[in-house]
Design an enzyme around this catalytic site. Structure first.
Site, PDB file in Angstrom:
ATOM      1  N   CYS A   1       0.808  -1.232   0.000  1.00  0.00           N
ATOM      2  CA  CYS A   1       0.000   0.000   0.000  1.00  0.00           C
ATOM      3  C   CYS A   1       0.836   1.274   0.000  1.00  0.00           C
ATOM      4  CB  CYS A   1      -0.969  -0.002   1.171  1.00  0.00           C
ATOM      5  SG  CYS A   1      -2.090  -1.405   1.153  1.00  0.00           S
TER       6      CYS A   1
ATOM      7  N   HIS B   1      -3.266   7.239   2.052  1.00  0.00           N
ATOM      8  CA  HIS B   1      -3.686   5.926   1.559  1.00  0.00           C
ATOM      9  C   HIS B   1      -5.057   5.612   2.157  1.00  0.00           C
ATOM     10  CE1 HIS B   1      -4.146   1.767   0.868  1.00  0.00           C
ATOM     11  NE2 HIS B   1      -3.760   1.383   2.064  1.00  0.00           N
TER      12      HIS B   1
ATOM     13  N   ASN C   1     -10.190   0.054  -0.383  1.00  0.00           N
ATOM     14  CA  ASN C   1      -8.727   0.128  -0.268  1.00  0.00           C
ATOM     15  C   ASN C   1      -8.132  -0.501  -1.527  1.00  0.00           C
ATOM     16  OD1 ASN C   1      -6.023  -0.456   0.264  1.00  0.00           O
ATOM     17  ND2 ASN C   1      -6.368  -0.942   2.417  1.00  0.00           N
TER      18      ASN C   1
HETATM   19  O1  UT7 Z   1      -3.877  -1.173   3.263  1.00  0.00           O
HETATM   20  C1  UT7 Z   1      -2.779  -1.642   4.021  1.00  0.00           C
HETATM   21  C2  UT7 Z   1      -2.994  -1.327   5.396  1.00  0.00           C
HETATM   22  N1  UT7 Z   1      -4.246  -1.893   5.842  1.00  0.00           N
HETATM   23  C3  UT7 Z   1      -4.894  -1.296   6.780  1.00  0.00           C
HETATM   24  O2  UT7 Z   1      -4.456  -0.270   7.212  1.00  0.00           O
HETATM   25  C4  UT7 Z   1      -6.102  -1.983   7.400  1.00  0.00           C
HETATM   26  C5  UT7 Z   1      -6.015  -1.822   8.873  1.00  0.00           C
HETATM   27  N2  UT7 Z   1      -7.037  -2.477   9.633  1.00  0.00           N
HETATM   28  C6  UT7 Z   1      -8.333  -2.137   9.603  1.00  0.00           C
HETATM   29  O3  UT7 Z   1      -8.748  -1.306   8.844  1.00  0.00           O
HETATM   30  C7  UT7 Z   1      -9.240  -2.780  10.602  1.00  0.00           C
HETATM   31  O4  UT7 Z   1      -8.475  -3.434  11.595  1.00  0.00           O
HETATM   32  C8  UT7 Z   1     -10.252  -3.781   9.981  1.00  0.00           C
HETATM   33  C9  UT7 Z   1     -11.279  -3.028   9.151  1.00  0.00           C
HETATM   34  C10 UT7 Z   1      -9.515  -4.804   9.130  1.00  0.00           C
HETATM   35  C11 UT7 Z   1     -10.995  -4.506  11.092  1.00  0.00           C
HETATM   36  O5  UT7 Z   1     -11.641  -3.559  11.917  1.00  0.00           O
HETATM   37  P1  UT7 Z   1     -11.478  -3.625  13.508  1.00  0.00           P
HETATM   38  O6  UT7 Z   1     -12.339  -2.574  14.026  1.00  0.00           O
HETATM   39  O7  UT7 Z   1     -10.005  -3.548  13.795  1.00  0.00           O
HETATM   40  O8  UT7 Z   1     -12.074  -5.023  13.859  1.00  0.00           O
HETATM   41  P2  UT7 Z   1     -11.348  -6.290  14.511  1.00  0.00           P
HETATM   42  O9  UT7 Z   1     -10.330  -6.841  13.584  1.00  0.00           O
HETATM   43  O10 UT7 Z   1     -10.946  -5.947  15.897  1.00  0.00           O
HETATM   44  O11 UT7 Z   1     -12.560  -7.261  14.586  1.00  0.00           O
HETATM   45  C12 UT7 Z   1     -13.678  -7.000  15.428  1.00  0.00           C
HETATM   46  C13 UT7 Z   1     -14.732  -8.045  15.105  1.00  0.00           C
HETATM   47  C14 UT7 Z   1     -14.172  -9.471  15.064  1.00  0.00           C
HETATM   48  O12 UT7 Z   1     -15.141 -10.342  15.613  1.00  0.00           O
HETATM   49  P3  UT7 Z   1     -14.985 -10.879  17.114  1.00  0.00           P
HETATM   50  O13 UT7 Z   1     -13.675 -11.611  17.153  1.00  0.00           O
HETATM   51  O14 UT7 Z   1     -15.004  -9.648  17.986  1.00  0.00           O
HETATM   52  O15 UT7 Z   1     -16.169 -11.744  17.272  1.00  0.00           O
HETATM   53  C15 UT7 Z   1     -14.041  -9.737  13.599  1.00  0.00           C
HETATM   54  O16 UT7 Z   1     -14.136 -11.123  13.286  1.00  0.00           O
HETATM   55  O17 UT7 Z   1     -15.269  -7.787  13.798  1.00  0.00           O
HETATM   56  C16 UT7 Z   1     -15.228  -9.003  13.046  1.00  0.00           C
HETATM   57  N3  UT7 Z   1     -15.130  -8.684  11.631  1.00  0.00           N
HETATM   58  C17 UT7 Z   1     -16.214  -8.480  10.883  1.00  0.00           C
HETATM   59  N4  UT7 Z   1     -17.524  -8.502  11.168  1.00  0.00           N
HETATM   60  C18 UT7 Z   1     -18.378  -8.253  10.166  1.00  0.00           C
HETATM   61  C19 UT7 Z   1     -14.016  -8.544  10.877  1.00  0.00           C
HETATM   62  N5  UT7 Z   1     -14.375  -8.251   9.615  1.00  0.00           N
HETATM   63  C20 UT7 Z   1     -15.729  -8.219   9.592  1.00  0.00           C
HETATM   64  C21 UT7 Z   1     -16.683  -7.963   8.580  1.00  0.00           C
HETATM   65  N6  UT7 Z   1     -17.984  -7.993   8.911  1.00  0.00           N
HETATM   66  N7  UT7 Z   1     -16.342  -7.686   7.309  1.00  0.00           N
END
Ligand code: UT7
Length: 333
Positions: A112, A254, A284
């Site tokens: 990225c 980004h 993204n």
């Molecule tokens: O481009 C290169 C760099 N990339 C980035 O900068 C991405 C960085 N990361 C992010 O943007 C975020 O961490 C994500 C969008 C990937 C995830 O968001 P988050 O608020 O950090 O959520 P999390 O990973 O802490 O997950 C919270 C919950 C989890 O469920 P449990 O374990 O609490 O039951 C995930 O399984 O949200 C769940 N989850 C989803 N739920 C519904 C993860 N993806 C999804 C989804 N729909 N698409």
């Protein structure tokens, strides 16, 4: 006076097929509400079968050349995580298809942050006198490496391409790339990775595992590291440019997650409404993200001539960086 790279044209493209959050929610355990509130994404574009990263790069490159009012450059640099093949690089084929046979062309792999790495390569070639003009492209078909069952990555990433033309000029001209600061930390390689396909897998003596063909991301760790590194590199590049935070008219970060972009703006002390966002429309798009946002911002007037613009990115590697430039009078091609 020092020779500088000046942005002379910009162009971008996305594939025709739109995938809405609602469409994803039909196949995965997710919802439009979760994706919008946690990422700011409403839809993304995805290539149809047969359409490659090279195809998108050619289209964006041609548009940037048209915007710059030229048909030739001395160098082509293509940032991508999803090249058409493992070997050779995609850039020579893109250059040839654009009509630039014989011109040096190479790929840059910084996920990225790829566009900023490619921008530095292009700007440095101009500053050193190795080239008078450079086409810098960021292009991705991220949909080709996503695990169809992984909601955490399927919800975020999309396909697209953006490009800029740089020409030799002066540092005080509108469009001049002022400073670029880049960084990396290979200790974080496992946070964002496709394990299979490379020498590690081929020399392991084990048969390839199908799941290793897919992109994996430790979203939470990436989130916090991205905010920290983008903020640090932004402050560093601003100091080198001699700009105060208050001087920044626009941040083009980004488009990883709207919460990341807002957190970086907050930590810097730049009002969040100065961030140029298009993540709601395109998701993204990795290395294509910044030039796609530049083209969108130029098209709809969020970027106006004379604006002092801060670019910043974080990606796999880990890699990160930031750049400063003043916005020129350009119309996207
Ligand atoms: O481009 C290169 C760099 N990339 C980035 O900068 C991405 C960085 N990361 C992010 O943007 C975020 O961490 C994500 C969008 C990937 C995830 O968001 P988050 O608020 O950090 O959520 P999390 O990973 O802490 O997950 C919270 C919950 C989890 O469920 P449990 O374990 O609490 O039951 C995930 O399984 O949200 C769940 N989850 C989803 N739920 C519904 C993860 N993806 C999804 C989804 N729909 N698409």
């Amino acid at each position: 006076m020092t020779r500088a790279a000046v942005l002379a044209g910009v162009g971008a493209t996305v594939p025709p097929r739109v995938v809405t959050n609602a469409e994803l929610a039909q196949r995965l355990d997710t919802s439009d509400e979760w994706i919008r509130t946690r990422t700011g994404i409403a839809q993304r574009y995805v290539v149809d079968p047969g359409m490659t990263t090279g195809d998108l790069a050619v289209e964006a490159g041609q548009r940037a050349l048209k915007s710059a009012g030229t048909t030739t450059v001395d160098l082509v640099v293509l940032a991508t995580t999803t090249p058409d093949r493992l070997c050779p690089a995609t850039a020579p084929s893109v250059a040839t298809r654009i009509g630039l046979v014989g011109v040096p062309a190479f790929d840059v792999a910084a996920v990225c942050s790829g566009f900023l790495y490619a921008l530095q390569a292009g700007a440095a070639a101009i500053a050193a006198g190795h080239a008078d003009s450079v086409l810098v492209i960021g292009a991705e078909t991220f949909s080709t490496i996503l695990d169809p069952e992984d909601r955490s990555t399927r919800a975020i990433f999309g396909d697209g391409a953006g490009a800029v033309v740089l020409r030799a000029g002066q540092p005080d001209e509108p469009g001049a790339v002022r400073q670029i600061r880049l960084g990396s930390d290979g200790g974080m390689a496992d946070l964002i990775t496709v394990r299979g396909g490379g020498s590690e897998e081929r020399t392991s003596g084990r048969p390839p595992r199908p799941e290793d063909a897919y992109f994996r991301m430790e979203g939470k760790s990436v989130f916090f590291t991205a905010v920290r590194r983008m903020t640090e590199s932004s402050l560093e590049v601003l100091a080198r440019t001699g700009w105060q935070v208050a001087d920044v008219d626009r941040i083009v970060a980004h488009q990883a997650n709207v919460r990341i972009v807002h957190a970086v703006a907050d930590q810097l002390g730049v009002p969040t409404d100065r961030a140029v966002l298009n993540i709601d429309r395109v998701g993204n798009t990795s290395a294509a993200s910044i030039p796609l946002a530049l083209a969108d911002g130029a098209l709809d007037g969020r970027l106006t001539p004379g604006d002092r613009v801060l670019l910043t990115a974080f990606g796999g590697g880990a890699t990160w960086g930031a750049a400063t430039l003043t916005w020129p009078a350009v119309t996207p091609g």
